[in-house]
Design an enzyme around this catalytic site. Sequence first.
Site, mmCIF file in Angstrom:
data_model
loop_
_atom_site.group_PDB
_atom_site.id
_atom_site.type_symbol
_atom_site.label_atom_id
_atom_site.label_comp_id
_atom_site.label_asym_id
_atom_site.label_seq_id
_atom_site.Cartn_x
_atom_site.Cartn_y
_atom_site.Cartn_z
ATOM 1 N N ILE A 209 48.803 128.933 13.924
ATOM 2 C CA ILE A 209 47.861 129.986 13.570
ATOM 3 C C ILE A 209 47.169 130.385 14.866
ATOM 4 O O ILE A 209 46.773 129.528 15.663
ATOM 5 C CB ILE A 209 46.847 129.514 12.497
ATOM 6 C CG1 ILE A 209 45.865 130.653 12.151
ATOM 7 C CG2 ILE A 209 46.105 128.253 12.909
ATOM 8 C CD1 ILE A 209 44.937 130.328 10.986
ATOM 9 N N SER A 210 47.071 131.687 15.095
ATOM 10 C CA SER A 210 46.509 132.177 16.356
ATOM 11 C C SER A 210 45.041 131.785 16.506
ATOM 12 O O SER A 210 44.345 131.477 15.531
ATOM 13 C CB SER A 210 46.627 133.704 16.427
ATOM 14 O OG SER A 210 47.967 134.104 16.492
ATOM 15 N N ALA A 211 44.569 131.829 17.740
ATOM 16 C CA ALA A 211 43.154 131.591 18.022
ATOM 17 C C ALA A 211 42.307 132.683 17.378
ATOM 18 O O ALA A 211 42.754 133.823 17.230
ATOM 19 C CB ALA A 211 42.922 131.566 19.527
#
Length: 231
Positions: free
Chosen positions: A64-66
Amino acid sequence: MKQFWSPNSINKNKAMVENLQSHGVITSDEVAKAMEAVDRGLFVPDRSYAYVDSPLSIGYNVTISAPHMHAMCLELLEKNLKPGMRVLDVGSGTGYLTACFAFMVGSEGRAIGVEHIPELVASSIKNIEASAAASPLLKQGSLAIHVGDGRQGWGEFAPYDAIHVGAAAPEIPEALIDQLKPGGRLVIPVGNLFQDLQVVDKNSDGSVSIRSETSVRYVPLTSREAQLRGE
């Protein structure tokens, strides 16, 4: 990837959003409302790291992206996420950004997530069901997550006002451009080892304008088999 705060300094969703605002990553009130309403802690495997500005592993060789990357993509798409609009999220993962999209387009709009790992689709639906902001939209059908090859888009509800891709493609898939509405916008990381976050705007005559927003590093947009092999 730049961090805007130390891992121990953020432990609440609202504080995470306020930090992104204070650093100028979030400038839109609508984006701030969506990220405040959809608690990121419900969408990550380990809640204790939910509000750290870093990508997190969610299994199956994906992340999951930042938070700052999610905020950036929401900001880039904000004008195409008005109530009643349609949005497609390719590589929807844990369902977090799809839920934010759904909150912004509302009950009169439609937010579709496409993910080719069935287990992630099942867990993302559970995550959304736990979200007070997103669960009602899921129940009424304006928010849905499907198992599929996102490189082919999701034709059932095309054309879309906004399309987001959460993995890096070697080149922009034609199917996604085809499913973009005139006046619509696609945000997609493009490249192999070196990647750029590209913004694709479809003009009224069907032509497209493409610009690079920033350098990024995403997992590759590939087949389910290749992803599971870590390719």
